[in-house]
Scaffold this motif. Structure first.
Motif, PDB file in Angstrom:
ATOM      1  N   PRO B 127      36.792  29.801  36.915  1.00 52.06           N
ATOM      2  CA  PRO B 127      37.391  30.867  37.745  1.00 52.06           C
ATOM      3  C   PRO B 127      37.309  30.533  39.232  1.00 52.06           C
ATOM      4  CG  PRO B 127      35.821  31.772  36.148  1.00 52.06           C
ATOM      5  CD  PRO B 127      35.641  30.289  36.139  1.00 52.06           C
ATOM      6  N   ASP B 128      36.184  29.922  39.642  1.00 53.08           N
ATOM      7  CA  ASP B 128      35.998  29.524  41.031  1.00 53.08           C
ATOM      8  C   ASP B 128      37.031  28.491  41.428  1.00 53.08           C
ATOM      9  OD1 ASP B 128      34.920  28.961  43.522  1.00 53.08           O
ATOM     10  OD2 ASP B 128      33.465  27.540  42.710  1.00 53.08           O
ATOM     11  N   LYS B 129      37.201  27.475  40.563  1.00 57.63           N
ATOM     12  CA  LYS B 129      38.131  26.395  40.895  1.00 57.63           C
ATOM     13  C   LYS B 129      39.561  26.909  40.973  1.00 57.63           C
ATOM     14  CE  LYS B 129      35.255  22.659  39.270  1.00 57.63           C
ATOM     15  NZ  LYS B 129      34.755  21.998  38.081  1.00 57.63           N
ATOM     16  N   LEU B 130      39.913  27.819  40.051  1.00 56.12           N
ATOM     17  CA  LEU B 130      41.268  28.375  40.044  1.00 56.12           C
ATOM     18  C   LEU B 130      41.527  29.154  41.332  1.00 56.12           C
ATOM     19  CD1 LEU B 130      43.827  28.836  38.241  1.00 56.12           C
ATOM     20  CD2 LEU B 130      42.820  31.042  37.676  1.00 56.12           C
ATOM     21  N   ILE B 131      40.594  30.067  41.670  1.00 57.98           N
ATOM     22  CA  ILE B 131      40.783  30.905  42.858  1.00 57.98           C
ATOM     23  C   ILE B 131      40.833  30.045  44.113  1.00 57.98           C
ATOM     24  CG2 ILE B 131      39.675  32.660  44.292  1.00 57.98           C
ATOM     25  CD1 ILE B 131      38.530  33.845  41.697  1.00 57.98           C
ATOM     26  N   SER B 132      39.895  29.116  44.224  1.00 58.72           N
ATOM     27  CA  SER B 132      39.856  28.273  45.420  1.00 58.72           C
ATOM     28  C   SER B 132      41.123  27.440  45.530  1.00 58.72           C
ATOM     29  CB  SER B 132      38.631  27.352  45.391  1.00 58.72           C
ATOM     30  OG  SER B 132      37.458  28.118  45.409  1.00 58.72           O
TER      31      SER B 132
END
Lengths: 544, 314
Positions: B127-132
């Protein structure tokens, strides 16, 4: 037969390390440790840093800091193996059955929340009782732990209470959910010696009154002897010795335990008074923009080749005195004479010889060295700066200095990160020595080190003093260190020297009130010392 | 609250200093107002007469004070090009810009904070990688590119919203919102990344603190730890970035206004810069400076108020 509360069997704990320039790999921190604890008893875990005592303590909550993992063994608490609980089960255990008191309460409280909110948080989250009841519990605990204004102290923020009080609030926080086990992780290590004794007494009383069991982690055997029933001695993640506190203190079986018990046994006879090399005459100083003297009328001398110990609690002005002598804080009045010349108050107008002959060693060897320079560069810098040494000549001299600090070959091209704490401090000593100083100011140089390592540093300092004839101004809060190294002593309190003279004179009664308090607060390695001191103080205050 | 009043006083001094700069800046440009009105071919007599009439022969200081005091009373002078009162033309334009900024902020700020919290909660995981990744992509594209892409997809292909954002007073709120949907989307995409990344970084920084370990050892849930213990200590850096982005929504939206033909203050400024209408440029500059400085003061005040050390001294 009392019930076993905690049973640790054959514990193995590993961590992944990421050394610079190498592939990450696993190392074993704790191996083959087994110990058990009955309900309501206190087990002391003792060892030097790296012994795995905190790691073992936290395993009672199945918690690993950072990349630390419990990879083997069993931890049975209240009859079930908590390593099998899973994340959700552990959440139910942490803060309810087992609670934790950290070393630095100041860092372990959320600065943005009121104390009461944090103290009752775990109790409420686990649904143990209503808010009103939890607050009443907290207030009772505040009172029991001897906090001032127990009714209202909860509405304060962490920065509004002192370090010693914060440590007691943290103890109240741990006791509030009425757990069956509390882990105390060096709860008094960061405190002043006169504060430590009160907190220690409060913790001991609270443990006794609530009947909770405890794991008490510390590196100070004298402290753990006051609160524990049993002691487990650890070294490098392995068990050295386990036994009742009386046997460990009075009849240790293992060599390592014997070394811990007899630590600080350096015998040092004071030297004859002599014409001083450093003379601090009536020095008064204050920080810019304040109207409060941090030093007032301080007068002390240091004789060549001798050691003057400056003793006092934090805030007493010990380090400020060092700043005044080195010129970092120009005094507002008074005079500092060094080697028969008057030192200019301001650092910028001092000659290169003034700078060279007056060196410093700091408490935190870690931050006093540039992490990107090798040991050779660090020690070589003063050689280059003061004596213009270059190349082979410099390298030879650096090696001589390394031999002097007993580190030998193989270290000259290493970086500080590759050294142990004691070795780092030795490199700092060599760097100070490289300038051929007449006086070295040692600011709490052993406070961050383990007792045995600190002992080694003190012995080294004494040897170097005998060889080089260098004088030390030794700043410390630790009276045992003072006894080991000082020729004369100045006791400081609130920026003033309250007692000053040769070691024997300062340490011989009759004492002034403050020195008496300071001396009687130093933990002694015998059973019942804590009760004895508390009792004596009660009687004295009743007598007054 | 001494600190707070200090900040506010400092802000007022700053606005005053900016007004001097704006005045001096237009003063040192070649030619003066009379020249711009009459053009290059004006006779010297006509110029002299007009200067007399406009008071341009007065010393600079008295003209500055004149300008400043009338500006404080809400009189920003008249535009040279069309002779209209600047204050009343700006009022409507500024209202439109604030309307757009308000709706963009209402969506962007909570969304950015939530995404930041989620990214921090799952730091290093998908989720972090997607949002970033997504927010980084939207901030990397220039806003006119984002604007035309959004317009192509939502207005041309799907015909969900109008491609130009003309609004007038007689429209209902719903019609207005429908009209500004596209520029709002573009602005949200542009400001989201900054605020989200700052929230994530500030939270992760706080998560290293020992008191987070204390909370973990109390058996709290990760979401509760972030919301109750990490976020209150991450407010100050986040507020500063939020305010910078809000200021951008008011003073930096020229390009978006032009792309969507939105009658905001940015377009008004650009029009009059090209016509060398000095009083209008001065008035807009003053308003932009005031908005920028007040939002930054607000950020400072919020930071002070959320810091218990400053709010409750020993």
């Amino acid at each position: 037969m009392p019930e076993t509360l905690l049973d640790i069997k054959n514990l193995k704990i590993e961590a992944t390390v990421y050394p610079p320039g190498e592939d990450p790999h696993d190392i074993t921190i704790v191996e083959g440790v087994s110990v058990s604890l009955e309900g309501g008893k206190v087990l002391g875990l003792i060892g030097e840093s790296g012994a795995g005592k905190s790691t073992i303590g936290l395993s009672a909550m199945a918690y690993g800091r950072g990349g630390v993992r419990i990879t083997g063994g069993e931890v049975t608490l209240n009859g079930r193996d908590i390593l099998e609980l899973g994340y959700k089960g552990l959440r139910g255990l942490r803060g309810r059955e087992v609670t934790y008191v950290a070393q630095s309460a100041a860092a372990s409280f959320n600065p943005a929340k009121r104390l009461m909110e944090q103290v009752i948080e775990a109790t409420l989250k686990h649904g143990l009782c209503s808010r009103a009841e939890a607050e009443a519990r907290a207030v009772r605990l505040f009172g029991k732990l001897g906090l001032p204004n127990p009714e209202t102290i909860g509405s304060r923020y962490p920065h509004q209470v002192s370090g010693g009080q914060l440590q007691r609030v943290m103890t109240a926080m741990a006791l509030c959910p009425e757990p069956s086990l509390v882990i105390f992780d060096e709860p008094t290590t960061a405190l002043d010696v006169t504060t430590q004794i009160d907190v220690l007494a409060a913790i001991k009383e609270a443990i006794r009154d609530t009947g909770v069991a405890a794991l008490y982690i510390t590196h100070d055997l004298a402290v753990v002897a006051q609160v524990s029933d049993h002691i487990l001695v650890l070294r490098n993640g392995k068990k050295v010795e386990y036994g009742p506190v009386k046997q460990i203190i009075e009849d240790p079986h293992e060599d390592y335990t014997r070394a811990l018990v007899s630590v600080r046994s350096i015998d040092h006879n004071e030297k004859e008074p002599a014409e001083p090399v450093l003379r601090v005459d009536n020095v008064t100083a204050r920080y810019k923009g304040t109207n409060f003297d941090v030093l007032s009328n301080v007068t002390v001398d240091v004789a060549p080749g001798q050691t003057l110990a400056i003793v006092g609690e934090s805030g007493s002005g010990k380090s400020t005195l060092a700043r005044a002598i080195t010129g970092l804080l120009p005094p507002s009045a008074g005079r500092i004479t060094f080697a028969d010349r008057t030192l200019s108050p301001d650092l910028k107008s001092r000659s290169r010889d003034d700078l060279r002959e007056l060196q410093m060693i700091y408490q935190m060897a870690d931050v006093a060295m540039n992490p990107r320079q090798t040991v050779g560069t660090i020690i070589g810098r003063p050689l280059e700066f003061y004596f213009g040494m270059r190349g082979e000549e410099k390298r030879k001299r650096v090696q001589e200095l390394l031999d002097q600090i007993e580190m030998g070959t193989g270290y000259i091209d290493r970086y500080p990160a590759e050294l142990s704490g004691g070795q780092k401090q030795r490199v700092c000593i060599a760097r100070a020595l490289a300038a051929k100083p007449r006086l070295i100011i040692c600011d709490e140089v052993t406070s961050a080190l383990d007792p045995l390592v600190a002992d080694g540093i003190l012995k080294l300092l004494l040897e170097l003093q005998a060889q080089e004839g260098v004088a030390y101004l030794f700043i410390t809060h630790d009276l045992a260190t003072v006894k080991a190294i000082a020729d004369s002593i100045a006791v400081m309190y609130q920026g003033k020297v309250v007692r000053y003279g040769t070691k024997t004179r300062v340490l011989t009664p009759p004492f002034d009130d403050y020195t008496d308090l300071l001396l009687s607060s130093v933990p002694e390695m015998r059973l019942g010392w804590l009760e004895h001191v508390i009792e004596t103080r009660k009687m004295e205050s009743a007598g007054n | 609250m001494k600190l707070v009043s200090q900040r506010i006083a400092l802000g007022l001094v700053l606005i005053l200093a900016i007004s001097v700069l704006i005045f001096a800046g237009t003063e040192i440009l070649p030619g003066d107002v009379a020249q711009s009105i009459l053009g290059q071919s004006a006779t010297p007599e006509a110029l002299a007469n007009l200067r007399e009439e406009l008071g341009l022969n007065e010393p600079a200081l008295s003209r500055y004070l004149d300008w400043l005091f009338s500006a404080l009373q809400g009189d920003l002078g008249t535009a040279l090009t069309n002779g209209k009162d600047i204050a009343s033309s700006i009022a409507g334009r500024l209202g439109n810009t604030l309307f757009l900024a308000f709706w963009a902020a209402i969506i962007a700020v909570p969304l950015a904070l939530t995404l930041g919290l989620v990214a921090a909660r799952y730091a290093g995981r998908w989720p972090d990688k997607l949002i970033s990744g997504v927010t980084l992509a939207t901030i990397s594209l220039p806003e006119f590119v984002v604007g035309y892409i959004v317009m192509y997809i939502l207005a041309v292909n799907y015909r969900l919203f109008p491609s130009t954002s003309v609004i007038y007073d007689s429209m209902s709120l719903w019609e207005k919102l429908n009209a500004i949907a596209l520029p709002v989307i573009v602005l949200v995409l542009v400001v989201l990344a900054h605020m989200m990344r700052m929230t994530r970084a500030a939270i992760l920084n706080v998560m290293q603190s020992p008191y987070i370990e204390t909370a973990e050892l109390k058996g709290l849930k990760p979401a509760a730890i972030i919301a109750r213990h990490a976020f209150p200590n991450a407010v100050a850096p986040v507020v500063n970035v939020v305010m910078l982005n809000l200021a951008y929504l008011v003073v930096g939206v020229v390009v978006v206004e032009v792309v969507f033909v939105y009658p905001g203050i940015g377009q008004y400024l650009v029009d009059h810069v090209s016509k060398r209408d000095v009083p209008v440029v001065q008035a807009c500059g003053l308003i932009f400076a005031a908005v920028y400085i007040s939002l930054n003061i607000l950020a400072d005040v919020v930071s002070i108020l959320t810091n218990p050390r400053l709010r409750h001294p020993k």
